[in-house]
Design a protein around this motif. Structure first.
Motif, mmCIF file in Angstrom:
data_model
loop_
_atom_site.group_PDB
_atom_site.id
_atom_site.type_symbol
_atom_site.label_atom_id
_atom_site.label_comp_id
_atom_site.label_asym_id
_atom_site.label_seq_id
_atom_site.Cartn_x
_atom_site.Cartn_y
_atom_site.Cartn_z
ATOM 1 N N ALA A 1 0.889 -1.180 -0.103
ATOM 2 C CA ALA A 1 0.159 -0.147 0.031
ATOM 3 C C ALA A 1 0.762 1.285 -0.232
ATOM 4 C CB ALA A 1 -1.018 -0.050 1.179
ATOM 5 N N GLY A 2 0.627 2.131 -0.901
ATOM 6 C CA GLY A 2 1.465 3.201 -0.908
ATOM 7 C C GLY A 2 2.425 3.441 -1.785
ATOM 8 N N ALA A 3 2.566 2.280 -2.461
ATOM 9 C CA ALA A 3 3.670 2.260 -3.628
ATOM 10 C C ALA A 3 3.224 2.937 -4.902
ATOM 11 C CB ALA A 3 4.285 0.648 -3.901
ATOM 12 N N LEU A 4 1.967 2.907 -5.150
ATOM 13 C CA LEU A 4 1.446 3.640 -6.443
ATOM 14 C C LEU A 4 0.537 4.695 -5.805
ATOM 15 C CD1 LEU A 4 0.670 0.422 -8.572
ATOM 16 C CD2 LEU A 4 2.474 2.256 -8.942
ATOM 17 N N SER A 5 0.772 5.820 -6.474
ATOM 18 C CA SER A 5 -0.181 6.883 -6.279
ATOM 19 C C SER A 5 -1.582 6.773 -6.784
ATOM 20 C CB SER A 5 0.356 8.424 -6.536
ATOM 21 O OG SER A 5 0.849 8.280 -8.117
ATOM 22 N N ALA A 6 -1.758 6.032 -7.950
ATOM 23 C CA ALA A 6 -2.964 5.789 -8.665
ATOM 24 C C ALA A 6 -3.045 4.380 -9.259
ATOM 25 C CB ALA A 6 -3.086 6.978 -9.875
ATOM 26 N N ALA A 7 -4.169 4.122 -9.741
ATOM 27 C CA ALA A 7 -4.209 2.585 -10.318
ATOM 28 C C ALA A 7 -3.434 2.637 -11.652
ATOM 29 C CB ALA A 7 -5.876 2.339 -10.520
ATOM 30 N N LYS A 8 -2.981 1.714 -11.867
ATOM 31 C CA LYS A 8 -2.085 1.218 -12.959
ATOM 32 C C LYS A 8 -2.089 -0.255 -13.342
ATOM 33 C CE LYS A 8 1.086 3.942 -13.816
ATOM 34 N NZ LYS A 8 2.488 4.794 -13.889
ATOM 35 N N GLU A 9 -1.963 -0.530 -14.580
ATOM 36 C CA GLU A 9 -1.935 -2.002 -15.019
ATOM 37 C C GLU A 9 -0.590 -2.371 -15.081
ATOM 38 O OE1 GLU A 9 -4.279 -3.993 -18.427
ATOM 39 O OE2 GLU A 9 -2.308 -3.480 -19.337
ATOM 40 N N LEU A 10 -0.204 -3.444 -14.222
ATOM 41 C CA LEU A 10 1.007 -4.081 -14.093
ATOM 42 C C LEU A 10 0.998 -5.497 -14.977
ATOM 43 C CD1 LEU A 10 2.031 -3.358 -10.596
ATOM 44 C CD2 LEU A 10 2.117 -1.909 -12.632
ATOM 45 N N SER A 11 1.985 -5.765 -15.514
ATOM 46 C CA SER A 11 1.959 -7.238 -15.938
ATOM 47 C C SER A 11 3.260 -8.090 -16.019
ATOM 48 C CB SER A 11 1.661 -7.148 -17.639
ATOM 49 O OG SER A 11 2.744 -6.555 -18.172
ATOM 50 N N ILE A 12 3.278 -9.366 -16.201
ATOM 51 C CA ILE A 12 4.361 -10.366 -15.867
ATOM 52 C C ILE A 12 4.516 -11.149 -17.160
ATOM 53 C CG2 ILE A 12 5.398 -12.075 -14.763
ATOM 54 C CD1 ILE A 12 4.238 -11.410 -12.095
ATOM 55 N N GLN A 13 5.460 -11.064 -18.090
ATOM 56 C CA GLN A 13 5.533 -11.241 -19.422
ATOM 57 C C GLN A 13 6.662 -12.565 -19.270
ATOM 58 O OE1 GLN A 13 3.973 -11.257 -22.864
ATOM 59 N NE2 GLN A 13 5.313 -13.112 -22.649
ATOM 60 N N PRO A 14 6.442 -13.850 -19.552
ATOM 61 C CA PRO A 14 7.538 -14.837 -19.646
ATOM 62 C C PRO A 14 8.233 -14.379 -21.013
ATOM 63 C CG PRO A 14 5.379 -15.946 -19.179
ATOM 64 C CD PRO A 14 5.032 -14.456 -19.764
ATOM 65 N N ILE A 15 9.603 -14.546 -20.783
ATOM 66 C CA ILE A 15 10.567 -14.328 -21.778
ATOM 67 C C ILE A 15 11.789 -15.433 -21.980
ATOM 68 C CG2 ILE A 15 10.063 -11.706 -22.113
ATOM 69 C CD1 ILE A 15 12.706 -11.527 -20.432
ATOM 70 N N GLY A 16 12.270 -15.491 -23.171
ATOM 71 C CA GLY A 16 13.596 -16.288 -23.333
ATOM 72 C C GLY A 16 14.372 -16.005 -22.429
ATOM 73 N N ASN A 17 15.164 -16.641 -21.445
ATOM 74 C CA ASN A 17 16.318 -16.449 -20.433
ATOM 75 C C ASN A 17 17.631 -16.163 -21.147
ATOM 76 O OD1 ASN A 17 17.475 -16.091 -18.029
ATOM 77 N ND2 ASN A 17 16.581 -17.793 -17.287
ATOM 78 N N GLU A 18 17.899 -15.099 -21.129
ATOM 79 C CA GLU A 18 19.496 -14.586 -21.662
ATOM 80 C C GLU A 18 20.314 -14.271 -20.262
ATOM 81 O OE1 GLU A 18 20.325 -14.336 -24.500
ATOM 82 O OE2 GLU A 18 18.404 -14.619 -25.738
ATOM 83 N N LEU A 19 19.920 -14.429 -19.195
ATOM 84 C CA LEU A 19 20.370 -14.325 -17.882
ATOM 85 C C LEU A 19 21.818 -15.459 -17.869
ATOM 86 C CD1 LEU A 19 21.170 -13.115 -14.976
ATOM 87 C CD2 LEU A 19 19.347 -14.574 -14.382
#
Length: 586
Positions: free
Chosen positions: A73-91
């Motif tokens: 709570a308090g990390a964002l000041s307003a509503a925002k769409e967040l997402s997690i996208q799987p990607i090929g691992n270059e790490l």
């Protein structure tokens, strides 16, 4: 500094971190150290999970559950769409998929928490405390956070951050090989490497929150190695971060043999990595296989061991012998290139073949075991996330005996490649849970509620003989492969629960379906060849570490609970079909 959190008592810390500078040479090989930390950006490789989170905070997770992002709570000041996208691992050294957490560059008023769930197999050739979390910055460089918290009980890696980027976790320290199977007198090269520039986190410059991740692992310098320890029957020749092991001339009494490397750390404690080397003897034996079907009429209640190699002429029954783990077994066929023995259903270990009082050949009958979990949800997508979902679960315990290597091209085995597994193979199944499904009303009708509740019912089915006709039971076919075995499972247990009645309620009243008998199977995978690979000296795991997923399966218990009209979107499309999974069991 990295933190470790575990409820297990007296777990020894094992750590390797290395020191170097850009211009310094690695004295172990007298070659420059590659300090590059930049890689290409990973490409999308799956479906993104999206969620709108506001100032109250919230949480989202990837579809496979491997990563969670917790917004306070308090990390964002307003509503925002967040997402997690799987990607090929270059790490560099990365495990599984990496994840793109969007929007990139998003800054938070309070740190957000990122939690990775790692698997037991992720620690092969390393340890949990050598799993680190890293992100890729805007230049393409990978940076590991120095504050990763490792929970070895829950198998989680936790970090906090104030920005989003591409994230993953990786093996920062390794001893290779961690496990290996070798023949007698065979040599093995061992090596300790890291992807960090420091051998000890305390050596990092003060105030640094991240550590660069090298794309190419580097060997530890000799001054970073405290020493190697070995008390086996072979030989070990250490030299700094590398060592050469030579297996003994015969299979040792203590097998596998343990080789330990101790790392020079500045803090108190013992920091070590262990390599387990299993020694086998295949002198004059090119291949072996076991006919596990002791119910076959020609086998007389015994399993049959076939060994192919160079044995010479039969010296006669009174001048020949075969022992497995010093236990004599009956030889019923001896020819120059094949020996056949009668063996019991559980024996394994070192084989010694003698003629005229002398050992002429040696081999090892190896045993591998693995556990695999099949899950099928029968109550739909929404029900699958509840505390007691309508669920079918089977734990498969598989046992294989054999050579542990593929058949050479110059050997023609008597048994067909299609065989079965060993005694001890079993299926442990459970049917349980409840579900209530509301079918939306159609024009001129009212909504219908369909419900069922099952008593938790479990059972165990041993593997049936492949030659025994049956319409109810459990069988496994097996084929040898280059790095393990391939299996096909047939499971059909017809009567697990009897007298089950599904209740239907609408505006017209309630009714009960006729009583039914429910069973279990392996829908989604019953006709599939499933590749397994050898793990270590005695383990079996899925070749695909992420497991197998079927297509969407309709419920055989609540078959009429969804509308199924074909109209888009139908109730079935959104809730009815759930894929089954087949994974390595924890």
């Amino acid at each position: 500094m990295k933190q470790y959190f575990s409820f297990a008592a007296a777990i020894a810390a094992v750590s390797i971190l290395l020191i170097c500078s850009c211009g310094r040479k690695n004295s172990a090989l007298d070659e420059p150290i590659d300090t590059n930390t930049q890689t290409p950006v990973g490409s999308p490789a799956g479906t993104a999970v999206k969620k709108t989170i506001d100032a109250q905070g919230g949480e989202l997770a990837s579809a496979d559950g491997r990563i969670r992002v917790i917004i306070p709570a308090g990390a964002l000041s307003a509503a925002k769409e967040l997402s997690i996208q799987p990607i090929g691992n270059e790490l560099p050294g990365g495990i599984g998929q990496a994840f793109r957490i969007l929007p990139h560059g998003e800054r938070f008023s309070k740190p957000v928490t990122i939690v990775f769930n790692y698997k037991a197999e992720d620690t092969l050739n390393t340890l949990p405390q050598f799993l680190d979390v890293a992100f890729q910055d805007e230049k393409g460089d990978w940076q590991a956070l120095n504050t990763t918290i490792v929970d070895r009980t829950k198998r989680t890696l936790t970090v906090t951050t104030t920005h989003f980027s591409d994230w993953g976790y990786f093996k920062s320290m390794t001893l290779t090989p961690a496990e290996k199977i070798v023949n007698t007198e065979e040599e093995v090269a061992l090596k300790v490497t890291t992807r960090f520039p420091y051998v000890d986190p305390d050596d990092q410059p003060k105030g640094e929150a991240t550590t660069p991740v090298y794309t190419a692992p580097r060997e530890l310098r000799p001054d970073e190695i405290k020493g190697w320890t070995y008390h086996g029957e072979g030989k070990l020749a250490p030299r700094g971060a590398v060592a050469s092991y030579t297996a003994p001339k015969k299979v040792p009494a203590a097998n596998p043999e343990a080789i330990v490397v101790n790392i020079q750390m500045h803090r108190k404690g013992q920091f070590m990595l262990i390599s387990n080397i299993t020694v086998v003897s295949n002198k004059n034996v090119a291949y072996l296989q076991v006919d596990e079907d002791d119910m076959k009429s020609t086998n007389g209640g015994k399993c049959r061991l076939y060994m192919y190699g160079s044995f010479g002429a039969d010296p006669g029954a009174d001048k020949r012998s075969v022992t497995i783990n010093s236990t004599a077994v009956e030889v019923d066929l001896w020819a120059p290139t094949i020996i056949r023995c009668k063996i019991d259903e559980t024996i394994s270990g070192a084989i010694d073949i003698q003629a005229n009082g002398k050992t002429i050949a040696q081999a090892t009958l190896r045993k591998f075991t693995g556990k695999f979990l099949y899950e099928r949800f029968q109550g739909g997508v929404l029900n699958s996330t509840t505390k007691e979902p309508l669920k079918e679960t089977t734990l498969f315990e598989l046992v294989y005996r054999g050579f542990g290597q593929p058949c050479p091209s110059n050997v023609t085995p008597i048994l067909s490649e299609e065989n079965t597994l060993a005694t001890g193979t079993a299926a442990r199944f459970t049917l349980s849970g409840s579900a209530t499904i509301v079918t939306p009303p159609k024009p001129g009708t009212c909504a219908t509620t369909t419900s069922v509740s099952l008593p938790a019912s479990s059972g165990m089915q041993p593997m049936n003989s492949p030659t025994t006709p049956s319409v109810n039971g459990f069988k496994v076919k097996k084929w040898e492969s280059a790095d393990g075995i391939t299996i096909r499972i047939w499971l059909n247990i017809k009567e697990v629960i009897t007298g089950v009645r599904v209740k239907r309620t609408s505006c017209n009243g309630s009714s009960l379906d006729p009583a039914r008998t429910l069973g279990v199977g392996l829908e989604g995978f019953g006709s599939m060849n499933i590749p397994l690979v050898f793990s270590g000296s005695s383990g079996l795991i899925l070749k695909n570490p992420n497991g197998l997923t079927s297509g969407k399966l309709s419920s055989s218990i609540l078959i009429d609970a969804w509308d199924g009209t074909g109209e888009a979107p139908t109730h079935y499309d959104t809730d009815g079909g759930v894929p089954a999974t087949f994974k390595n069991a924890p």
